[in-house]
Scaffold this motif. Structure first.
Motif, PDB file in Angstrom:
ATOM      1  N   ASP A  11       0.831  -1.203   0.000  1.00  0.00           N
ATOM      2  CA  ASP A  11       0.000   0.000   0.000  1.00  0.00           C
ATOM      3  C   ASP A  11       0.866   1.254   0.000  1.00  0.00           C
ATOM      4  OD1 ASP A  11      -2.630   1.423   0.350  1.00  0.00           O
ATOM      5  OD2 ASP A  11      -1.639   2.046   2.222  1.00  0.00           O
ATOM      6  N   LEU A  12       1.896   1.265   0.815  1.00  0.00           N
ATOM      7  CA  LEU A  12       2.778   2.419   0.893  1.00  0.00           C
ATOM      8  C   LEU A  12       3.544   2.617  -0.419  1.00  0.00           C
ATOM      9  CD1 LEU A  12       3.774   4.726   2.649  1.00  0.00           C
ATOM     10  CD2 LEU A  12       5.494   3.158   3.597  1.00  0.00           C
ATOM     11  N   LEU A  13       3.965   1.537  -1.040  1.00  0.00           N
ATOM     12  CA  LEU A  13       4.633   1.611  -2.345  1.00  0.00           C
ATOM     13  C   LEU A  13       3.713   2.308  -3.346  1.00  0.00           C
ATOM     14  CD1 LEU A  13       6.422  -1.348  -4.125  1.00  0.00           C
ATOM     15  CD2 LEU A  13       4.852   0.114  -5.337  1.00  0.00           C
ATOM     16  N   LYS A  14       2.454   1.884  -3.411  1.00  0.00           N
ATOM     17  CA  LYS A  14       1.504   2.480  -4.352  1.00  0.00           C
ATOM     18  C   LYS A  14       1.249   3.949  -4.036  1.00  0.00           C
ATOM     19  CE  LYS A  14      -1.735  -0.679  -3.792  1.00  0.00           C
ATOM     20  NZ  LYS A  14      -2.973  -1.462  -3.982  1.00  0.00           N
ATOM     21  N   ARG A  15       1.045   4.254  -2.768  1.00  0.00           N
ATOM     22  CA  ARG A  15       0.764   5.638  -2.370  1.00  0.00           C
ATOM     23  C   ARG A  15       1.943   6.555  -2.673  1.00  0.00           C
ATOM     24  NH1 ARG A  15      -0.720   5.935   3.388  1.00  0.00           N
ATOM     25  NH2 ARG A  15      -1.429   8.015   2.865  1.00  0.00           N
ATOM     26  N   THR A  16       3.149   6.062  -2.480  1.00  0.00           N
ATOM     27  CA  THR A  16       4.349   6.854  -2.775  1.00  0.00           C
ATOM     28  C   THR A  16       4.454   7.115  -4.264  1.00  0.00           C
ATOM     29  OG1 THR A  16       5.483   5.950  -0.834  1.00  0.00           O
ATOM     30  CG2 THR A  16       6.860   6.932  -2.544  1.00  0.00           C
ATOM     31  N   ALA A  17       4.257   6.072  -5.071  1.00  0.00           N
ATOM     32  CA  ALA A  17       4.335   6.227  -6.533  1.00  0.00           C
ATOM     33  C   ALA A  17       3.277   7.202  -7.039  1.00  0.00           C
ATOM     34  CB  ALA A  17       4.179   4.865  -7.216  1.00  0.00           C
ATOM     35  N   VAL A  18       2.066   7.084  -6.545  1.00  0.00           N
ATOM     36  CA  VAL A  18       0.991   7.976  -6.995  1.00  0.00           C
ATOM     37  C   VAL A  18       1.320   9.425  -6.623  1.00  0.00           C
ATOM     38  CG1 VAL A  18      -1.439   8.598  -6.609  1.00  0.00           C
ATOM     39  CG2 VAL A  18      -0.805   6.212  -7.056  1.00  0.00           C
ATOM     40  N   ALA A  19       1.823   9.647  -5.426  1.00  0.00           N
ATOM     41  CA  ALA A  19       2.178  11.011  -5.005  1.00  0.00           C
ATOM     42  C   ALA A  19       3.281  11.585  -5.902  1.00  0.00           C
ATOM     43  CB  ALA A  19       2.621  11.010  -3.548  1.00  0.00           C
ATOM     44  N   LEU A  20       4.300  10.790  -6.190  1.00  0.00           N
ATOM     45  CA  LEU A  20       5.377  11.273  -7.057  1.00  0.00           C
ATOM     46  C   LEU A  20       4.861  11.549  -8.470  1.00  0.00           C
ATOM     47  CD1 LEU A  20       8.263   8.926  -5.853  1.00  0.00           C
ATOM     48  CD2 LEU A  20       8.086  11.407  -5.459  1.00  0.00           C
ATOM     49  N   LYS A  21       3.986  10.677  -8.979  1.00  0.00           N
ATOM     50  CA  LYS A  21       3.400  10.895 -10.306  1.00  0.00           C
ATOM     51  C   LYS A  21       2.584  12.176 -10.323  1.00  0.00           C
ATOM     52  CE  LYS A  21       1.183   7.540 -12.376  1.00  0.00           C
ATOM     53  NZ  LYS A  21       0.488   6.278 -12.737  1.00  0.00           N
ATOM     54  N   GLN A  22       1.708  12.326  -9.335  1.00  0.00           N
ATOM     55  CA  GLN A  22       0.851  13.509  -9.295  1.00  0.00           C
ATOM     56  C   GLN A  22       1.658  14.789  -9.094  1.00  0.00           C
ATOM     57  OE1 GLN A  22      -2.068  12.427  -6.304  1.00  0.00           O
ATOM     58  NE2 GLN A  22      -3.379  11.452  -7.838  1.00  0.00           N
ATOM     59  N   GLY A  23       2.789  14.696  -8.415  1.00  0.00           N
ATOM     60  CA  GLY A  23       3.660  15.848  -8.207  1.00  0.00           C
ATOM     61  C   GLY A  23       4.613  16.089  -9.359  1.00  0.00           C
ATOM     62  N   ASP A  24       4.507  15.255 -10.399  1.00  0.00           N
ATOM     63  CA  ASP A  24       5.346  15.373 -11.590  1.00  0.00           C
ATOM     64  C   ASP A  24       6.844  15.315 -11.263  1.00  0.00           C
ATOM     65  OD1 ASP A  24       5.436  15.443 -14.366  1.00  0.00           O
ATOM     66  OD2 ASP A  24       5.749  17.617 -14.389  1.00  0.00           O
ATOM     67  N   VAL A  25       7.195  14.443 -10.297  1.00  0.00           N
ATOM     68  CA  VAL A  25       8.598  14.222  -9.932  1.00  0.00           C
ATOM     69  C   VAL A  25       9.097  13.011 -10.720  1.00  0.00           C
ATOM     70  CG1 VAL A  25      10.192  13.609  -8.068  1.00  0.00           C
ATOM     71  CG2 VAL A  25       8.253  15.133  -7.600  1.00  0.00           C
ATOM     72  N   PRO A  26      10.177  13.145 -11.472  1.00  0.00           N
ATOM     73  CA  PRO A  26      10.716  11.975 -12.164  1.00  0.00           C
ATOM     74  C   PRO A  26      11.194  10.942 -11.141  1.00  0.00           C
ATOM     75  CG  PRO A  26      11.946  13.981 -12.741  1.00  0.00           C
ATOM     76  CD  PRO A  26      10.974  14.338 -11.676  1.00  0.00           C
ATOM     77  N   PHE A  27      10.838   9.677 -11.346  1.00  0.00           N
ATOM     78  CA  PHE A  27      11.212   8.631 -10.398  1.00  0.00           C
ATOM     79  C   PHE A  27      11.181   7.283 -11.089  1.00  0.00           C
ATOM     80  CE2 PHE A  27       6.639   8.348 -10.345  1.00  0.00           C
ATOM     81  CZ  PHE A  27       6.365   7.025 -10.074  1.00  0.00           C
ATOM     82  N   ALA A  28      11.727   6.291 -10.403  1.00  0.00           N
ATOM     83  CA  ALA A  28      11.630   4.907 -10.874  1.00  0.00           C
ATOM     84  C   ALA A  28      11.662   3.987  -9.665  1.00  0.00           C
ATOM     85  CB  ALA A  28      12.766   4.557 -11.828  1.00  0.00           C
ATOM     86  N   LEU A  29      10.832   2.964  -9.706  1.00  0.00           N
ATOM     87  CA  LEU A  29      10.897   1.897  -8.716  1.00  0.00           C
ATOM     88  C   LEU A  29      12.207   1.161  -8.944  1.00  0.00           C
ATOM     89  CD1 LEU A  29       9.367   0.280  -6.483  1.00  0.00           C
ATOM     90  CD2 LEU A  29       8.455  -1.148  -8.343  1.00  0.00           C
ATOM     91  N   CYS A  30      12.929   0.860  -7.867  1.00  0.00           N
ATOM     92  CA  CYS A  30      14.206   0.160  -7.991  1.00  0.00           C
ATOM     93  C   CYS A  30      14.264  -0.929  -6.919  1.00  0.00           C
ATOM     94  CB  CYS A  30      15.375   1.135  -7.862  1.00  0.00           C
ATOM     95  SG  CYS A  30      15.526   1.945  -6.255  1.00  0.00           S
ATOM     96  N   GLY A  31      15.413  -1.565  -6.782  1.00  0.00           N
ATOM     97  CA  GLY A  31      15.618  -2.541  -5.718  1.00  0.00           C
ATOM     98  C   GLY A  31      14.785  -3.800  -5.868  1.00  0.00           C
ATOM     99  N   GLY A  32      14.477  -4.394  -4.725  1.00  0.00           N
ATOM    100  CA  GLY A  32      13.801  -5.680  -4.690  1.00  0.00           C
ATOM    101  C   GLY A  32      12.428  -5.697  -5.330  1.00  0.00           C
ATOM    102  N   TYR A  33      11.648  -4.635  -5.132  1.00  0.00           N
ATOM    103  CA  TYR A  33      10.311  -4.623  -5.734  1.00  0.00           C
ATOM    104  C   TYR A  33      10.378  -4.425  -7.249  1.00  0.00           C
ATOM    105  CZ  TYR A  33       7.304  -5.521  -1.808  1.00  0.00           C
ATOM    106  OH  TYR A  33       6.644  -6.153  -0.781  1.00  0.00           O
TER     107      TYR A  33
END
Length: 189
Positions: A11-33
């Motif tokens: 849930d936290l992974l999804k909420r973090t990704a959605v917040a970064l997307k909505q804030g138009d911050v470039p990001f990428a999921l990395c690591g184990g997930y």
């Protein structure tokens, strides 16, 4: 990790990704997930995102404005997003190197737990995991299932070039070769 913890981190992974997307911050999921999305076993700990170093302060602000609990740990290369017993690391340096836009730009948009988000490409996942190896952290048992699962998605020649200065990573490549996981990955002599 208990089932409730896994649900919480997801849930936290999804909420973090959605917040970064909505804030138009470039990001990428990395690591184990990121490895899990590409076929590796699901990790039993936190989730990780990369943001370009130049975007680190804005990323933390966007996450806080989205109502997420943002914590600044002692380390000066990440921010933690916390929910209950779970956390997500938002990193702007990996293995001591600032994250640049090109690493994020190579990520592929994939569905992760029903949220579309950029996911680090398999070669970059393996390189970042191998470059984290050192005399204080050298757990090949966590890396072997990832390498096996991702082996056909990885540019092993690039991995070899990118990690050649790290003796712990070079030894892991020899192990992969000796076990027949990826033949010829260790290179010449």
């Amino acid at each position: 990790m208990l089932p409730d913890d896994r649900d919480e981190i997801r849930d936290l992974l999804k909420r973090t990704a959605v917040a970064l997307k909505q804030g138009d911050v470039p990001f990428a999921l990395c690591g184990g997930y990121a490895a899990w999305v590409r076929g590796a076993p699901e990790p039993d700990h936190d989730a990780d995102f990369l943001v370009p170093a130049a975007e680190s302060e804005r990323a933390a602000k966007v996450l806080a404005e989205a109502g997420l609990e943002v914590v600044d740990p002692a380390e000066d290369w990440l921010t933690k997003v916390v929910q209950g017993n779970s956390f997500v690391d938002v990193l702007w340096r990996t293995c001591g190197v600032p994250v640049e836009h090109d690493l994020i730009d190579r990520a592929e948009e994939l569905p992760v737990l029903s949220v579309h988000m950029p996911v680090l490409e398999a070669t970059d996942i393996v390189v970042t995991k191998l470059m984290a190896l050192d005399e204080h952290y050298c757990d090949y048992s966590r890396l072997l299932p990832v390498a096996r699962a991702l082996r056909e998605q990885v540019d092993w020649a690039r991995v070899r070039r990118d990690v050649e200065a790290n003796d712990f990573a070079a030894v892991f490549l020899i192990l992969l070769d000796r076990l027949g996981v990826v033949e010829g990955v260790a290179g010449e002599g």
